[in-house]
Each structure stands twice: as C-alpha cells, then as structure tokens.
Design an enzyme around this catalytic site. Structure first.
Site, PDB file in Angstrom:
ATOM      1  N   GLY A  23      31.709  23.862  42.141  1.00 23.41           N
ATOM      2  CA  GLY A  23      33.037  23.852  42.744  1.00 23.41           C
ATOM      3  C   GLY A  23      32.999  23.816  44.255  1.00 23.41           C
ATOM      4  O   GLY A  23      31.954  24.013  44.893  1.00 23.41           O
ATOM      5  N   ASN A 114      40.275  34.097  30.850  1.00 25.99           N
ATOM      6  CA  ASN A 114      39.265  34.654  31.739  1.00 25.99           C
ATOM      7  C   ASN A 114      38.585  35.893  31.186  1.00 25.99           C
ATOM      8  O   ASN A 114      37.412  36.142  31.480  1.00 25.99           O
ATOM      9  CB  ASN A 114      39.878  34.931  33.113  1.00 25.99           C
ATOM     10  N   ASP A 168      41.423  38.266  52.311  1.00 27.94           N
ATOM     11  CA  ASP A 168      42.691  38.812  52.795  1.00 27.94           C
ATOM     12  C   ASP A 168      42.474  39.711  54.010  1.00 27.94           C
ATOM     13  O   ASP A 168      43.318  39.767  54.913  1.00 27.94           O
ATOM     14  CB  ASP A 168      43.381  39.579  51.669  1.00 27.94           C
ATOM     15  N   HIS A 196      44.415  41.918  44.014  1.00 30.79           N
ATOM     16  CA  HIS A 196      44.464  40.619  44.693  1.00 30.79           C
ATOM     17  C   HIS A 196      45.608  39.818  44.065  1.00 30.79           C
ATOM     18  O   HIS A 196      45.413  39.006  43.163  1.00 30.79           O
ATOM     19  CB  HIS A 196      43.137  39.879  44.536  1.00 30.79           C
TER      20      HIS A 196
END
Length: 342
Positions: A23, A114, A168, A196
């Site tokens: 990716g 997931n 973040d 998150h």
C-alpha cells in the site's frame, strides 16, 4: 527493554515486518526506513513485506527500488503472504493491512471484517512471534484492532502493543505552531486523548512553547479557549477526511507519524516531554484498565512506555475523555463478540 539494546553492542540486524506492505502508506514508510531516517544510518535492517498474493509483483518492484537507493541500511527483504512467516523472528511488527471503510459500509460491517483479520494476526503472533516483539497497529480503528490483536496473543503482554495516534499528535503540534507563528519543533507536550475517531480530543492544556531564552511558555496562556476547544478540535477530527477528499489518502504524513512513533518507542522521549500513543490504560484519568486509549506517554531509553500520571484536567477535558471512552467501550464490546464468531 530496548530492542536495540537487546540486539547487543554489535548492532545486530533489526528485523521488521510490515503488513499491507504494497500500500501507499507502507511505501512512504519503507523509504524512511531504507534511508536510515528512523533507526539511523548504522542500524542494518531486514524488512519483511506481508500482503496478498496479487501484491507480490508490486512488492518485488519495491525491493528493486530499495536496491537502487544504494544505501547500506537494508541487508535483505522477504516477501510473503503468510502471517506465520511474516512474524517469525521479527523484532517489530507494523500492522497496516486492513479492510478500508468503503462508501456505504456500516461501521459494524467494517468491524466484522477487521476483527477477522486482527484475530488471525493475534493468533499468528501467539504461535511464532518473539516474546519481546513490539507491535504497532496502524490500521483503523487502531485502538480496537490493537485490543483484538492483543487478546488473541495472550502470552504477549498488552504493553507490547500500541496504536498510532502520532499522526493526530503531529497535526496538533503543527496547528499550534501555525497559530502562534512558531516552528513545530518548538511545540511540546500536546496530548491526543481517546479513540482514533471523531471523538478524539487534542489537548493543549499542558503544551508548552520553547522560547529563545530557554524558558517555556504554556500554549494555553497564548491562545484563547475558543480556539483550543473549537477550531483546533474541528480541524484535527476532520483532517483525514479533508485530505482524503482532496487526494484519496493520507500517505506522506501517516508514514512520517509511524516513523516518529517507532523512533520514540525504541530510543525514548526527552525527559521533560511526552508524546501520544494508544496504549492499554492502567486506570488513570477515569479510564478503566485494559482499554486501548490514546494517552500522554513518556518512553525510557530502554523502550519502556509509561502513561504520564497526575496531569490536572478540567471538567471540559474529563467530559471529552468519557465521551471517547464510551465510544471505545461499545466498539470493543462489538468487536470482541464478532471476533469470537470467526
């Protein structure tokens, strides 16, 4: 205990596994690793790339590019589709592979997909991983994915797992620096609390600015509450969607955040500074033990992560923490039920 220290004074090769390695986020990270920007020019690395069968050709191209960098850092690469082969003997595992949140997908469907992946990941770690491995979960929802992975690797300590909230954290540092006309390197001790998600809370209550005379100034004394509780929160919570809407993915900044997280976890943080990591709570700040919650943490030179305790939080901040905890609690309950069904 420090990964590098455990490897001995000869700086033995550090073995790192990246899942989802084909990716774009992994590609950004691999460049930093291969150039020595994460662990140093004198630390040799063996990189294991784990992904699906269809990605093997592309990963072969990544290996060729690493060779073409003409650096001394990467001594070898392994490409695999097997979790057991990927995790066997590695010192650090970086978990990026996941099912993305596609348009029209319900959150429960995303969790179901997931949790299957991260249960299998945890089971593979349980079977073959070194007992001192460090596992960084990047794939979202990273807090809950870390929880599921750790649950299915019960012989490993939950403290060996962390979730990425550094992205973040870095975003918040940058926003404060721009607000005050300063450099990001001068901003310290920002905190990202919680999940998150849209409930995460960027907190600058204890953040400081390094002045030219060596003194520290509190950010909260330099900016108004309306900005820290309003615009800052809005920007940080919406930043990913803003970038994704413009170019499809947050690649460069995520890769850098992973590198920053790894560097802090292995080498430690400066003594008077903390960073943000999603780690299992030990009961601080009203968050029950065991919840993977982003906290302010300090890391020793030996790589031990400790939650910063004793920070004074106002009622507004406490409310934000509880809001995020409730979301995480419900998400975790659902994820663990789904994982048990696989």
């Amino acid at each position: 205990m420090s990964v590098l220290k455990d490897l001995g004074s000869a700086r033995a090769t550090l073995h790192i596994c990246i899942t989802g390695a084909a990716g774009r986020i992994a590609y950004s990270l691999i460049q930093s690793l291969a150039k020595g920007h994460v662990f140093g020019q004198d630390q040799q690395l063996h990189l294991t790339f784990m992904d699906v069968e269809q990605a093997k050709e592309a990963l072969g191209g990544v290996v060729l590019e690493i060779q073409d960098l003409a650096r001394n850092v990467v001594t070898g690469c392994t490409i695999t589709t097997s979790l057991d082969e990927a995790f066997a003997g590695v010192d650090i595992a970086i978990l990026i592979a996941s099912v993305p949140h596609l348009k029209g997908m319900e959150r429960a469907d995303l969790l179901a997909a997931n949790t299957k992946i991260f249960r299998a990941t945890g089971e593979a770690l349980e079977r073959v991983a070194k007992r001192d491995i460090k596992v960084l979960v990047v794939a979202n929802p990273c807090n809950t994915n870390a929880l599921v992975t750790a649950k299915y690797a019960p012989s490993l300590s939950p403290t060996q797992f962390t979730g990425l909230s550094m992205l973040d954290h870095n975003r918040s540092v940058s926003q404060v620096a721009m607000k005050l006309g300063r450099r990001p390197a001068e901003v310290h001790n920002v905190t990202i609390w919680g999940n998150h998600s849209h409930t995460m809370y960027p907190d600058v209550t204890h953040a400081v600015i390094s002045e030219d005379n060596g003194k520290l100034s509190y950010v909260s004394e330099l900016v108004e509450n309306e900005w820290t509780r309003g615009d800052l929160v809005k920007v940080i919570r919406g930043r990913a969607n803003d970038i994704i809407g413009r170019r499809g993915m947050t690649t460069m900044s995520t890769g850098q955040a992973i590198a920053d997280h790894l560097r802090d976890w292995v080498f430690g943080t400066p003594s008077e500074q903390h960073v943000s990591m999603a780690v299992p709570s030990t009961g601080e700040y009203g968050i029950p033990p065991g919840v993977f919650f982003s906290h302010p943490v300090k890391v020793s030179k030996e790589g031990k992560v400790e939650i910063v305790s004793g920070l004074q939080l106002n009622s507004f901040t406490h409310e934000r923490l509880q809001e995020s905890y409730r979301e995480l609690r419900d998400e975790a309950d659902l994820a663990l039920k789904l994982a048990a069904q696989h």
